[in-house]
Design a protein around this motif. Structure first.
Motif, mmCIF file in Angstrom:
data_model
loop_
_atom_site.group_PDB
_atom_site.id
_atom_site.type_symbol
_atom_site.label_atom_id
_atom_site.label_comp_id
_atom_site.label_asym_id
_atom_site.label_seq_id
_atom_site.Cartn_x
_atom_site.Cartn_y
_atom_site.Cartn_z
ATOM 1 N N ALA A 1 14.424 46.347 66.394
ATOM 2 C CA ALA A 1 14.703 46.260 64.965
ATOM 3 C C ALA A 1 15.802 47.228 64.558
ATOM 4 C CB ALA A 1 13.432 46.546 64.175
ATOM 5 N N LEU A 2 15.833 48.392 65.191
ATOM 6 C CA LEU A 2 16.823 49.410 64.835
ATOM 7 C C LEU A 2 18.218 49.076 65.350
ATOM 8 C CD1 LEU A 2 14.594 52.518 65.456
ATOM 9 C CD2 LEU A 2 15.580 51.842 63.263
ATOM 10 N N TYR B 1 14.268 56.652 74.981
ATOM 11 C CA TYR B 1 14.424 55.518 74.067
ATOM 12 C C TYR B 1 13.263 55.476 73.065
ATOM 13 C CZ TYR B 1 17.558 53.377 77.606
ATOM 14 O OH TYR B 1 18.547 53.103 78.495
ATOM 15 N N MET B 2 12.054 55.539 73.617
ATOM 16 C CA MET B 2 10.870 55.369 72.789
ATOM 17 C C MET B 2 10.702 56.522 71.792
ATOM 18 S SD MET B 2 9.609 52.462 73.584
ATOM 19 C CE MET B 2 11.331 51.971 73.758
ATOM 20 N N ASN B 3 10.929 57.743 72.252
ATOM 21 C CA ASN B 3 10.766 58.893 71.361
ATOM 22 C C ASN B 3 11.837 58.887 70.274
ATOM 23 O OD1 ASN B 3 8.604 59.753 72.903
ATOM 24 N ND2 ASN B 3 9.852 61.065 74.197
ATOM 25 N N GLY B 4 13.071 58.504 70.638
ATOM 26 C CA GLY B 4 14.113 58.381 69.621
ATOM 27 C C GLY B 4 13.774 57.303 68.610
ATOM 28 N N LEU C 1 17.936 64.357 75.655
ATOM 29 C CA LEU C 1 19.305 63.896 75.479
ATOM 30 C C LEU C 1 19.339 62.451 74.998
ATOM 31 C CD1 LEU C 1 22.364 64.285 75.824
ATOM 32 C CD2 LEU C 1 22.098 63.577 78.216
ATOM 33 N N VAL C 2 18.588 61.582 75.654
ATOM 34 C CA VAL C 2 18.573 60.166 75.262
ATOM 35 C C VAL C 2 17.983 60.008 73.864
ATOM 36 C CG1 VAL C 2 17.668 57.883 75.838
ATOM 37 C CG2 VAL C 2 18.467 59.396 77.647
ATOM 38 N N ALA C 3 16.905 60.760 73.568
ATOM 39 C CA ALA C 3 16.303 60.689 72.232
ATOM 40 C C ALA C 3 17.290 61.176 71.175
ATOM 41 C CB ALA C 3 15.024 61.516 72.197
ATOM 42 N N THR D 1 19.917 58.623 70.505
ATOM 43 C CA THR D 1 19.308 57.530 69.747
ATOM 44 C C THR D 1 19.288 57.851 68.254
ATOM 45 O OG1 THR D 1 17.896 56.939 71.619
ATOM 46 C CG2 THR D 1 17.228 56.140 69.459
ATOM 47 N N VAL D 2 18.936 59.075 67.913
ATOM 48 C CA VAL D 2 18.770 59.459 66.508
ATOM 49 C C VAL D 2 20.113 59.754 65.844
ATOM 50 C CG1 VAL D 2 17.775 61.182 64.956
ATOM 51 C CG2 VAL D 2 16.440 60.328 66.891
#
Length: 757
Positions: free
Chosen positions: A91-92, A157-160, A421-423, A426-427
């Motif tokens: 969705a994001l 991915y999920m935490n971001g 880093l990935v999170a 993402t944000v």
């Protein structure tokens, strides 16, 4: 016919308590009642950039997309009670695309407002193209690559996504209206936070007596009830707004039509890059989520399904979702768990869920005005919390403890850093960028894990000998001069990241040793770069006047074919190939002994006093022993004895080598084959264990050349014991010395192997 029989059996199970049809009806309908608000909420997140007036459209398309995706995934071949729907990560992706498109004034109306029809057309086109790409991924078996994404990358991915959901829902926690352009403290409704926290608490910790009701549904009902009770008090003005339910409308099938109107004006060309990023991001995220969901659902139902088939089904579902302009989807373990817990058993639960969802939207939207936005926000906070996986929580606790103690485990810190880093990307940047970064990190981690030094060990023939048992004099010579033979054991993949290390080592050995044996037994793969480096090393050895032996490469081995294909200069013309390292080492030892013992080349049988059995015996003892032994001649390839034969004699070869082979197990698979355990050079005693212990043979003895043997049979052995005890004592001493030399050789080999570890 089989499909028809299965459908009839499913229908008959309606009449049976606990039948699959009853479970699918219960599971599918339960999910259809629970999930409309959740699915619509994801649509609110996806369409947030289009303003408050499009919130209703986002809600409707989010819920409709989940229903359509589940139905199409079943019709496209999906199996099992695995429901589809959008997710935070998917969705994001849409706000990012909308933001990129709205930067072009052609996506604005003359009044400066977003052109919703054109935006939906481009988003729908991207989703449909992503679905087609997913189908290609499934057909090419590339979906399996999702299994190799490092877990810290997936956790990032999920935490971001969890942080982005929290940010998207934050205004509703304090009762701010949807689409508020500018923050005004007077718009805050403080009691909305109480409603949201109530929904959050119950969703995470539902009361025991509500165990049969899905926690999210319980949370919505409880928080909504609290909201309406407080609305009857003077505190009503401090509550947030309710959800304004949209009017239901079936999604049109001409959503993509506006794209055709712009085929000639360059708009599609100008937007190709953001659209490509959107398409690839959906493909990666949907395929990854579907593969992970398939694995999770398989654990729930204790059945193993084809994840490529499920990715293909989700690809077809996304094509359909794109055509109606809805939100992209993937397999969902959360939705599936709701249905499975309620009884869903087969793929028919997908159809029931999809139809039930559409009916709930068509006839139940007017009741959603009873749901306060704060309650919906609280449930989404619970969803965000559930996205933060157990590993992240545990790793955070452990790292905190380690920091207080002044010591941090490097591997854990590295994994945690990758996740952060990935999170963070993402944000603070974008989810597509995080996906690209995560994919790059996965590639780097894969190359790093396979770039370990390719050299397992380098050992010389003074420490490691072949399985050929030689007379004491020859064995001693090999011990003294064995450093002139080097055995280089390679390990792992030999490719551009590792081959240079092997080349450097071979070049060093070429200056110190006469013969270099390269063992490929543990090499899993050789690419063109690895083959080229090996050929350069072979050229170095040849120019140094040394000998190169290659072991562990059969004639049909694809690794050897790769080397041969790269050998355009015939650099391996002087190299010798062997099936295994032992054969190659035996050949190298023979070559070395030929230079140390020129007379060894004379092809004549040994005298008895030149053998290990007759060593140290005087002439009289030799005469007695010769009178007791019988000469046997065995042609090459013939058996001297077989496994299971009685141990009624011991032997000494005076000409030719004898191999001791462990025969293939008759009950083993077709790939089973006999193995050579040891080889005896002329002058060495063998078969003595069976004679001394009066046991049957444990292996085959095969003549590897035309062999001449001296055989001491049991009757003659017993006669020596009775009539010549002194001779027997000397014979047993020689046998004992032989056995001790074998133990010593084994000890040296084990020490060399232990040094590797």
């Amino acid at each position: 016919m089989d499909a028809l029989s299965a459908h009839l059996a499913w229908c008959r199970s309606l009449l049976r308590k606990g039948g699959a049809a009853r479970g699918d009806l219960a599971g599918g309908l339960t999910a259809a009642l629970v999930l409309p608000t959740i699915e619509g909420g994801y649509g609110l997140i996806a369409f947030a950039p289009l303003g408050s007036e499009q919130a209703h459209l986002g809600f409707l398309l989010g819920a409709t997309g989940a229903a359509v995706a589940s139905i199409i995934s079943l019709l496209a071949g999906g199996r099992g009670p695995q429901l589809s729907g959008t997710s935070a990560a998917l969705a994001l992706l849409m706000p990012g695309l909308f933001a990129a498109l709205l930067a072009d004034p052609r996506f604005l109306t003359p009044g400066g407002q977003p052109s919703v029809a054109l935006l939906l057309a481009f988003a729908g086109l991207g989703i449909a193209l992503a679905g087609l790409l997913q189908i290609g991924v499934a057909w090419s078996k590339l979906g399996r690559l999702a299994r190799y994404v490092p877990y810290p990358v997936h956790a990032g991915y999920m935490n971001g996504s969890a942080l982005l959901i929290t940010g998207a829902m934050a205004p509703h926690l304090v009762g701010l209206p949807i689409g508020l352009g500018r923050f005004d403290p007077s718009d805050v409704h403080p009691l909305a936070l109480l409603v949201a926290l109530t929904a959050l608490w119950i969703a995470l910790r539902p009361p025991a007596w509500t165990r049969r009701i899905p926690p999210y549904l319980t949370a919505l009902i409880a928080a909504s009830t609290l909201h309406h009770l407080m609305s009857l008090t003077p505190l009503a003005d401090a509550l947030g707004p309710p959800f304004a339910a949209p009017a239901f409308a079936w999604p049109p099938l001409d959503v993509l039509a506006p794209v055709a109107l712009h085929l000639g004006d360059g708009l599609l060309r100008d937007m190709a890059w953001p659209l490509l990023v959107f398409v690839v991001s959906i493909t990666i995220m949907s395929s990854l989520q579907t593969a992970l969901t398939t694995s999770t659902v398989d654990e729930f139902i204790r059945e193993r399904r084809d994840d490529e088939r499920e990715i293909l089904a989700e690809g077809m579902a996304n094509v359909a979702v794109g055509i109606i302009g809805a939100v992209p989807g993937a397999g969902s373990s959360t939705r599936s768990k709701i249905a499975i817990d309620a009884g869903a058993k087969t793929g028919m639960s997908r159809l029931i869920f999809g139809i039930g969802m559409l009916l709930a939207l068509a006839y139940g939207l007017q009741f959603m005005v009873l749901l306060p936005m704060a309650a919906i926000a609280g449930v989404f906070l619970a969803i965000a919390f559930s996205l933060v996986d157990a590993w992240t929580r545990r790793a955070t606790t452990v790292l905190g403890q380690q920091l207080r103690q002044g010591r941090v485990a490097g591997s854990l810190a590295q994994s945690y850093g990758i996740m952060l880093l990935v999170a963070g990307v993402t944000v603070f940047v974008s989810l597509p960028m995080a996906i690209a970064l995560g994919t790059l990190i996965a590639m780097v981690m894969f190359i790093r894990s396979n770039s370990k030094p390719p050299i397992r060990q380098v050992v010389h023939a003074d420490r490691r000998s072949s399985r050929t048992i030689r007379p004491a004099a020859e064995a001693e010579l090999l011990r003294q001069h064995g450093r002139r033979i080097a055995v280089l054991e390679l390990d792992g993949a030999l490719f551009f990241g590792t081959a240079d290390a092997a080349d450097e080592e071979i070049e060093k050995l070429a200056h110190r040793c006469d013969q270099i044996l390269i063992d490929f037994e543990r090499v899993s793969e050789i690419d063109a770069s690895g083959a080229r480096v090996l050929l350069q090393a072979a050229d170095t050895v040849h120019r140094a006047g040394k000998h190169l032996l290659l072991a562990g490469l059969s004639p049909r081995d694809p690794r050897l074919r790769m080397i041969r294909d790269m050998d355009v200069h015939n650099r391996l013309a002087d190299a010798q190939f062997f099936s295994d390292a032992d054969r190659a080492l035996e050949h190298a030892e023979d070559r070395l002994l030929a230079t140390l013992l020129p007379t060894a080349a004379e092809d004549k049988p040994l005298r008895l006093d030149e053998t290990l059995l007759g060593a140290g015996l005087d002439a009289d003892a030799i005469a007695v022993l010769e009178s007791m032994m019988t000469e046997r001649r065995v042609p090459e390839g013939q058996a001297i004895f077989r496994r299971g034969d009685p141990g009624d004699a011991m032997y000494v070869s005076v000409h030719g080598q004898v191999g001791i082979w462990l025969p293939a197990d008759p009950g083993a698979a077709a790939g089973g084959r006999a193995r050579r355990m040891v080889s005896y050079a002329p002058g060495v005693v063998f078969g003595e264990i069976g004679l001394l212990q009066n046991q049957t043979r444990s292996a085959d003895a095969i003549a590897e050349d035309d062999v001449i043997l001296l055989e001491l049979a049991r009757p003659q052995y017993e006669r020596i014991a009775a009539e010549h005890p002194a001779l027997l004592a000397k014979l047993l001493l020689n046998v004992g010395l032989l056995l001790s030399s074998r133990v010593r050789a084994l000890t040296d080999e084990l020490e060399a192997a232990q040094a590797v570890g």
